[in-house]
Motif scaffolding. Structure first.
Motif, PDB file in Angstrom:
ATOM      1  N   GLY A 238       0.635  -0.954  -0.345  1.00 20.42           N
ATOM      2  CA  GLY A 238      -0.013  -0.048  -0.272  1.00 20.42           C
ATOM      3  C   GLY A 238       1.151   1.667   0.121  1.00 20.42           C
ATOM      4  O   GLY A 238      -0.273   2.295  -0.432  1.00 20.42           O
ATOM      5  N   PHE A 239       1.912   0.858  -0.065  1.00 25.16           N
ATOM      6  CA  PHE A 239       2.671   2.013   0.478  1.00 25.16           C
ATOM      7  C   PHE A 239       3.611   2.668  -1.372  1.00 25.16           C
ATOM      8  O   PHE A 239       3.882   1.562  -2.291  1.00 25.16           O
ATOM      9  N   THR A 240       3.176   3.897  -1.803  1.00 22.08           N
ATOM     10  CA  THR A 240       4.054   3.951  -2.868  1.00 22.08           C
ATOM     11  C   THR A 240       5.525   4.429  -2.615  1.00 22.08           C
ATOM     12  O   THR A 240       6.548   5.373  -3.900  1.00 22.08           O
ATOM     13  N   ASP A 241       6.179   5.655  -1.455  1.00 25.84           N
ATOM     14  CA  ASP A 241       7.014   5.757  -1.313  1.00 25.84           C
ATOM     15  C   ASP A 241       7.837   5.479   0.009  1.00 25.84           C
ATOM     16  O   ASP A 241       7.028   4.782   0.669  1.00 25.84           O
ATOM     17  N   MET A 242       9.257   5.401  -0.592  1.00 27.92           N
ATOM     18  CA  MET A 242      10.171   4.728   0.823  1.00 27.92           C
ATOM     19  C   MET A 242      10.138   5.160   1.950  1.00 27.92           C
ATOM     20  O   MET A 242       9.472   4.436   3.425  1.00 27.92           O
ATOM     21  N   PRO A 243      10.142   6.751   1.654  1.00 22.31           N
ATOM     22  CA  PRO A 243      10.088   7.130   3.466  1.00 22.31           C
ATOM     23  C   PRO A 243       8.738   7.063   3.764  1.00 22.31           C
ATOM     24  O   PRO A 243       8.899   5.928   5.591  1.00 22.31           O
ATOM     25  N   SER A 244       7.516   6.608   3.933  1.00 24.00           N
ATOM     26  CA  SER A 244       6.535   5.996   4.198  1.00 24.00           C
ATOM     27  C   SER A 244       7.107   5.009   4.759  1.00 24.00           C
ATOM     28  O   SER A 244       6.616   3.978   5.601  1.00 24.00           O
ATOM     29  N   ALA A 245       7.179   3.736   4.091  1.00 25.71           N
ATOM     30  CA  ALA A 245       7.195   2.367   4.100  1.00 25.71           C
ATOM     31  C   ALA A 245       8.787   2.324   5.542  1.00 25.71           C
ATOM     32  O   ALA A 245       8.415   1.222   5.913  1.00 25.71           O
ATOM     33  N   TYR A 246       9.433   2.869   4.935  1.00 30.88           N
ATOM     34  CA  TYR A 246      10.642   2.970   6.543  1.00 30.88           C
ATOM     35  C   TYR A 246       9.292   3.472   7.879  1.00 30.88           C
ATOM     36  O   TYR A 246      10.127   2.437   8.872  1.00 30.88           O
ATOM     37  N   GLN A 247       8.814   3.844   7.449  1.00 30.80           N
ATOM     38  CA  GLN A 247       7.864   4.958   9.036  1.00 30.80           C
ATOM     39  C   GLN A 247       7.078   3.733   9.170  1.00 30.80           C
ATOM     40  O   GLN A 247       7.398   3.114  10.456  1.00 30.80           O
ATOM     41  N   ARG A 248       6.897   2.369   8.826  1.00 28.85           N
ATOM     42  CA  ARG A 248       6.151   1.743   8.804  1.00 28.85           C
ATOM     43  C   ARG A 248       6.781   0.501   9.625  1.00 28.85           C
ATOM     44  O   ARG A 248       6.699  -0.158   9.665  1.00 28.85           O
ATOM     45  N   ALA A 249       8.063  -0.079   8.611  1.00 25.93           N
ATOM     46  CA  ALA A 249       9.041  -1.043   9.186  1.00 25.93           C
ATOM     47  C   ALA A 249       9.182  -0.210  10.817  1.00 25.93           C
ATOM     48  O   ALA A 249       9.425  -2.101  10.964  1.00 25.93           O
ATOM     49  N   LEU A 250       9.602   0.362  11.371  1.00 25.67           N
ATOM     50  CA  LEU A 250      10.209   1.179  12.530  1.00 25.67           C
ATOM     51  C   LEU A 250       8.702   0.942  13.256  1.00 25.67           C
ATOM     52  O   LEU A 250       8.962   0.621  14.323  1.00 25.67           O
ATOM     53  N   GLN A 251       7.624   1.255  13.067  1.00 23.33           N
ATOM     54  CA  GLN A 251       6.258   0.697  13.644  1.00 23.33           C
ATOM     55  C   GLN A 251       6.011  -1.119  13.910  1.00 23.33           C
ATOM     56  O   GLN A 251       6.046  -1.075  15.022  1.00 23.33           O
ATOM     57  N   VAL A 252       6.744  -1.273  12.817  1.00 26.62           N
ATOM     58  CA  VAL A 252       7.132  -2.906  13.105  1.00 26.62           C
ATOM     59  C   VAL A 252       7.866  -3.603  13.775  1.00 26.62           C
ATOM     60  O   VAL A 252       7.821  -3.951  15.707  1.00 26.62           O
ATOM     61  N   ARG A 253       9.202  -2.644  14.228  1.00 31.09           N
ATOM     62  CA  ARG A 253      10.317  -2.589  15.166  1.00 31.09           C
ATOM     63  C   ARG A 253       9.709  -2.548  16.185  1.00 31.09           C
ATOM     64  O   ARG A 253      10.056  -3.820  17.447  1.00 31.09           O
ATOM     65  N   ALA A 254       9.243  -1.815  16.051  1.00 36.35           N
ATOM     66  CA  ALA A 254       8.407  -0.719  17.769  1.00 36.35           C
ATOM     67  C   ALA A 254       7.657  -2.601  18.481  1.00 36.35           C
ATOM     68  O   ALA A 254       7.890  -2.835  19.690  1.00 36.35           O
ATOM     69  N   LEU A 255       6.888  -2.546  17.720  1.00 39.56           N
ATOM     70  CA  LEU A 255       6.056  -4.209  18.098  1.00 39.56           C
ATOM     71  C   LEU A 255       6.925  -5.666  18.426  1.00 39.56           C
ATOM     72  O   LEU A 255       6.236  -5.776  19.606  1.00 39.56           O
ATOM     73  N   ARG A 256       8.325  -5.527  17.828  1.00 34.81           N
ATOM     74  CA  ARG A 256       8.477  -7.020  18.177  1.00 34.81           C
ATOM     75  C   ARG A 256       9.607  -6.826  19.266  1.00 34.81           C
ATOM     76  O   ARG A 256       9.744  -7.038  20.037  1.00 34.81           O
ATOM     77  N   ILE A 257       9.983  -5.180  19.673  1.00 29.80           N
ATOM     78  CA  ILE A 257      10.667  -4.482  20.804  1.00 29.80           C
ATOM     79  C   ILE A 257      10.074  -5.185  21.958  1.00 29.80           C
ATOM     80  O   ILE A 257       9.798  -5.382  22.640  1.00 29.80           O
ATOM     81  N   ALA A 258       8.348  -4.404  21.480  1.00 28.12           N
ATOM     82  CA  ALA A 258       7.617  -4.734  23.577  1.00 28.12           C
ATOM     83  C   ALA A 258       6.983  -5.983  23.400  1.00 28.12           C
ATOM     84  O   ALA A 258       7.064  -5.749  24.349  1.00 28.12           O
ATOM     85  N   ARG A 259       7.290  -7.013  22.366  1.00 32.71           N
ATOM     86  CA  ARG A 259       6.859  -8.388  23.054  1.00 32.71           C
ATOM     87  C   ARG A 259       8.560  -9.395  23.412  1.00 32.71           C
ATOM     88  O   ARG A 259       8.788 -10.036  23.664  1.00 32.71           O
ATOM     89  N   GLY A 260       9.511  -8.630  23.140  1.00 34.18           N
ATOM     90  CA  GLY A 260      10.676  -9.032  23.862  1.00 34.18           C
ATOM     91  C   GLY A 260      11.760  -9.188  23.004  1.00 34.18           C
ATOM     92  O   GLY A 260      12.985  -9.518  23.588  1.00 34.18           O
ATOM     93  N   GLU A 261      11.571  -9.377  21.537  1.00 34.88           N
ATOM     94  CA  GLU A 261      12.604  -9.273  21.141  1.00 34.88           C
ATOM     95  C   GLU A 261      13.259  -8.156  20.873  1.00 34.88           C
ATOM     96  O   GLU A 261      13.369  -7.230  21.302  1.00 34.88           O
ATOM     97  N   VAL A 262      14.901  -8.513  20.562  1.00 34.54           N
ATOM     98  CA  VAL A 262      16.243  -7.321  20.715  1.00 34.54           C
ATOM     99  C   VAL A 262      16.993  -6.995  20.085  1.00 34.54           C
ATOM    100  O   VAL A 262      17.104  -8.135  18.880  1.00 34.54           O
ATOM    101  N   PRO A 263      16.806  -6.033  19.521  1.00 29.88           N
ATOM    102  CA  PRO A 263      17.313  -5.623  17.832  1.00 29.88           C
ATOM    103  C   PRO A 263      19.191  -6.055  17.765  1.00 29.88           C
ATOM    104  O   PRO A 263      19.451  -5.526  18.924  1.00 29.88           O
ATOM    105  N   LYS A 264      19.901  -6.901  16.835  1.00 35.14           N
ATOM    106  CA  LYS A 264      21.033  -7.018  17.101  1.00 35.14           C
ATOM    107  C   LYS A 264      21.448  -6.540  16.122  1.00 35.14           C
ATOM    108  O   LYS A 264      23.155  -6.938  15.729  1.00 35.14           O
TER     109      LYS A 264
END
Length: 263
Positions: A22-48
């Motif tokens: 649903g994204f047509t530009d890279m900046p918006s897509a990266y913001q969505r990916a960062l939101q997914v990253r936040a969900l993964r951190i919230a459930r206990g995953e650790v960025p490496k």
């Protein structure tokens, strides 16, 4: 697609049911990916650390993506080994293997870091196999889809780590060594592909330098930190894999070799 829906597909290994993110530009897509990253951190995953994708210019026309992308790697997706590893590809979607160069960071590079300053911030270097995946059927996507799809990252196997200054004494020396190096990729006893470090934005060190600037231009993205690992993109094409496969990569760099079995 919502962050929760994107994460559900990552967890299940199921392809997207929509024609695109649903994204047509890279900046918006990266913001969505960062939101997914936040969900993964919230459930206990650790960025490496991070993965850089589409640094190999020779495969850009094949996939229709003409600039590098990036995503996060996780404690749940990264495996370390001393040259031979076993990796599960359960719940991945259309997984493919990529032989890569991985860096481990000693320090955060300074602002507007030169190549030499970036070199000084690196602790070690290692061969790696990234498993990439696409939740778009048949690996057909637009560039923003790949960013929203967490940079297509699924798994990362990191081989034997070599202290950087045992490999090269300067950024110029490392750049030349990696740019001139070659790799042979085997599936079992069969040679599948050959590649060169120069395929990766002229060298993996230059790919890391490019990524550092891109990361710092992305609003809300974390900076590189001590202990981060960064895998810098495939030297060959990306090849489909199945459970039961065994693969190996022989690099022309002394001490660089890696074998993996997939389950």
């Amino acid at each position: 697609m919502t962050p929760n829906l994107l994460l559900q597909h990552i967890d299940s290994g199921q392809a997207w049911t929509t024609p695109s993110s649903g994204f047509t530009d890279m900046p918006s897509a990266y913001q969505r990916a960062l939101q997914v990253r936040a969900l993964r951190i919230a459930r206990g995953e650790v960025p490496k650390g991070f993965k850089i994708g589409f640094t190999n210019r020779t495969i850009w026309p094949r996939y229709g993506v003409f600039a590098p992308i990036w995503g996060t790697v996780w404690d749940t997706t990264v495996t370390h080994c001393d040259g031979e590893g076993v990796v599960s590809i359960a719940n991945t979607c259309q997984p493919r293997i990529e032989p890569e160069t991985v860096f481990g960071m000693r320090a955060t590079p300074p602002a507007n870091a030169t190549l030499e300053q970036l070199f000084d911030a690196i602790d070690w270097i290692a061969p790696g196999f990234e498993v990439v995946q696409s939740h778009m059927p048949d690996w057909k996507f637009a560039a923003p889809d790949t960013a929203a799809d967490s940079g297509l990252h699924a798994r990362l196997l990191i081989g034997r780590k070599l202290p950087l200054r045992e490999v090269a004494s300067s950024a110029d020396a490392l750049n030349a060594l990696l740019g001139n190096a070659e790799v042979t990729l085997h599936k079992g006893d069969v040679i599948i592909d050959h590649g060169r470090g120069s395929n990766v934005l002229d060298s993996p060190l230059r790919a890391l330098h490019y990524f550092l600037a891109e990361l710092r231009r992305c609003p809300g993205a974390p900076d590189l930190s001590p202990g981060d690992v960064i895998t810098t993109g495939t030297w060959t094409d990306a090849w489909p894999i199945l459970p039961g496969d065994t693969w190996s990569a022989q690099f022309s760099i002394p001490g660089f070799a890696l074998n993996v079995s997939y389950q």
